[in-house]
Scaffold this motif. Sequence first.
Motif, PDB file in Angstrom:
ATOM      1  N   ILE A   1       0.797  -1.199   0.135  1.00 18.12           N
ATOM      2  CA  ILE A   1      -0.268  -0.152   0.055  1.00 18.12           C
ATOM      3  C   ILE A   1       0.821   0.930  -0.153  1.00 18.12           C
ATOM      4  O   ILE A   1       1.739   1.438   0.901  1.00 18.12           O
ATOM      5  CB  ILE A   1      -0.862   0.040   1.104  1.00 18.12           C
ATOM      6  CG1 ILE A   1      -1.876  -1.056   1.172  1.00 18.12           C
ATOM      7  CG2 ILE A   1      -1.741   1.395   1.294  1.00 18.12           C
ATOM      8  CD1 ILE A   1      -2.709  -1.399   2.413  1.00 18.12           C
TER       9      ILE A   1
ATOM     10  N   TRP B   1      -2.067  -2.736  -3.827  1.00 17.37           N
ATOM     11  CA  TRP B   1      -2.947  -3.808  -3.635  1.00 17.37           C
ATOM     12  C   TRP B   1      -2.987  -4.650  -2.426  1.00 17.37           C
ATOM     13  O   TRP B   1      -1.972  -4.364  -1.391  1.00 17.37           O
ATOM     14  CB  TRP B   1      -2.472  -4.953  -4.895  1.00 17.37           C
ATOM     15  CG  TRP B   1      -0.916  -5.275  -4.778  1.00 17.37           C
ATOM     16  CD1 TRP B   1      -0.171  -4.841  -5.443  1.00 17.37           C
ATOM     17  CD2 TRP B   1      -0.541  -6.642  -4.028  1.00 17.37           C
ATOM     18  NE1 TRP B   1       1.160  -5.476  -5.036  1.00 17.37           N
ATOM     19  CE2 TRP B   1       0.912  -6.398  -4.072  1.00 17.37           C
ATOM     20  CE3 TRP B   1      -1.116  -7.222  -3.001  1.00 17.37           C
ATOM     21  CZ2 TRP B   1       1.915  -7.335  -3.895  1.00 17.37           C
ATOM     22  CZ3 TRP B   1      -0.128  -8.209  -2.627  1.00 17.37           C
ATOM     23  CH2 TRP B   1       1.376  -8.318  -3.034  1.00 17.37           C
TER      24      TRP B   1
ATOM     25  N   ALA C   1     -10.314  -8.725   0.608  1.00 19.90           N
ATOM     26  CA  ALA C   1     -11.068  -7.615   0.461  1.00 19.90           C
ATOM     27  C   ALA C   1     -11.520  -7.076   1.683  1.00 19.90           C
ATOM     28  O   ALA C   1     -11.502  -5.955   1.909  1.00 19.90           O
ATOM     29  CB  ALA C   1     -12.732  -7.845  -0.085  1.00 19.90           C
TER      30      ALA C   1
ATOM     31  N   LYS D   1      -8.805  -4.245   2.403  1.00 19.63           N
ATOM     32  CA  LYS D   1      -9.123  -3.208   1.643  1.00 19.63           C
ATOM     33  C   LYS D   1      -9.917  -2.190   2.680  1.00 19.63           C
ATOM     34  O   LYS D   1      -9.592  -1.031   2.886  1.00 19.63           O
ATOM     35  CB  LYS D   1      -9.919  -3.624   0.534  1.00 19.63           C
ATOM     36  CG  LYS D   1      -9.876  -2.376  -0.434  1.00 19.63           C
ATOM     37  CD  LYS D   1     -10.613  -2.839  -2.005  1.00 19.63           C
ATOM     38  CE  LYS D   1     -11.081  -1.756  -2.840  1.00 19.63           C
ATOM     39  NZ  LYS D   1     -11.450  -2.294  -4.031  1.00 19.63           N
ATOM     40  N   GLN D   2     -10.871  -2.852   3.190  1.00 16.69           N
ATOM     41  CA  GLN D   2     -11.838  -1.993   4.152  1.00 16.69           C
ATOM     42  C   GLN D   2     -11.021  -1.324   5.532  1.00 16.69           C
ATOM     43  O   GLN D   2     -11.170  -0.595   6.052  1.00 16.69           O
ATOM     44  CB  GLN D   2     -12.923  -2.922   4.466  1.00 16.69           C
ATOM     45  CG  GLN D   2     -13.961  -3.093   3.478  1.00 16.69           C
ATOM     46  CD  GLN D   2     -15.007  -3.929   3.602  1.00 16.69           C
ATOM     47  OE1 GLN D   2     -14.878  -4.715   4.953  1.00 16.69           O
ATOM     48  NE2 GLN D   2     -16.023  -4.098   2.687  1.00 16.69           N
TER      49      GLN D   2
ATOM     50  N   ASN E   1      -9.812   5.242  -1.575  1.00 15.05           N
ATOM     51  CA  ASN E   1      -9.351   4.006  -1.721  1.00 15.05           C
ATOM     52  C   ASN E   1      -9.264   3.626  -2.945  1.00 15.05           C
ATOM     53  O   ASN E   1     -10.327   3.229  -3.665  1.00 15.05           O
ATOM     54  CB  ASN E   1     -10.415   2.947  -0.729  1.00 15.05           C
ATOM     55  CG  ASN E   1      -9.960   1.588  -0.778  1.00 15.05           C
ATOM     56  OD1 ASN E   1      -9.012   1.284  -1.373  1.00 15.05           O
ATOM     57  ND2 ASN E   1     -10.728   0.777  -0.033  1.00 15.05           N
TER      58      ASN E   1
ATOM     59  N   LEU F   1      -7.145   0.813  -3.763  1.00 10.24           N
ATOM     60  CA  LEU F   1      -6.745  -0.306  -3.705  1.00 10.24           C
ATOM     61  C   LEU F   1      -7.128  -1.456  -4.549  1.00 10.24           C
ATOM     62  O   LEU F   1      -8.529  -1.525  -4.810  1.00 10.24           O
ATOM     63  CB  LEU F   1      -6.666  -0.876  -2.230  1.00 10.24           C
ATOM     64  CG  LEU F   1      -5.836  -0.024  -1.164  1.00 10.24           C
ATOM     65  CD1 LEU F   1      -6.335  -0.406   0.157  1.00 10.24           C
ATOM     66  CD2 LEU F   1      -4.448   0.206  -1.484  1.00 10.24           C
ATOM     67  N   SER F   2      -6.406  -2.305  -4.946  1.00  4.99           N
ATOM     68  CA  SER F   2      -6.809  -3.600  -5.603  1.00  4.99           C
ATOM     69  C   SER F   2      -6.819  -4.595  -4.932  1.00  4.99           C
ATOM     70  O   SER F   2      -5.620  -4.805  -4.139  1.00  4.99           O
ATOM     71  CB  SER F   2      -6.129  -3.759  -6.872  1.00  4.99           C
ATOM     72  OG  SER F   2      -6.196  -2.635  -7.990  1.00  4.99           O
ATOM     73  N   VAL F   3      -7.591  -5.751  -5.044  1.00  9.79           N
ATOM     74  CA  VAL F   3      -7.373  -6.909  -4.516  1.00  9.79           C
ATOM     75  C   VAL F   3      -6.970  -8.053  -5.476  1.00  9.79           C
ATOM     76  O   VAL F   3      -7.291  -8.177  -6.600  1.00  9.79           O
ATOM     77  CB  VAL F   3      -8.885  -7.434  -3.959  1.00  9.79           C
ATOM     78  CG1 VAL F   3      -8.668  -9.103  -3.306  1.00  9.79           C
ATOM     79  CG2 VAL F   3      -9.481  -6.568  -3.256  1.00  9.79           C
TER      80      VAL F   3
END
Length: 89
Positions: free
Chosen positions: A44, A58, A62, A65-66, A83, A85-87
Amino acid sequence: MKMQLHALPFDSQIRVLKAVDDQIITAKIQTALVQHESMQHAFIHVQTFAGGVELTGWVSKAAQKQLAVALAADIQGVSYVVNNLSVRG
């Protein structure tokens, strides 16, 4: 020999203080992310401007990410979090 000090104009002083605040916010978020055991295997990048934070990179789940958003938003001085960000996983 006298040393002359040159003061910055007031608006420049404010810009410098905001930049320092942004750096402190970024560092606190990065520390929170690294220290949280659930954020292992995440990459990140944190960027802060005028209290607004953008998270890019990334995570492997999931839920991470939260969690990254929650950790960032919990830092004093953060006004909002974007946000991006990719998963991957």
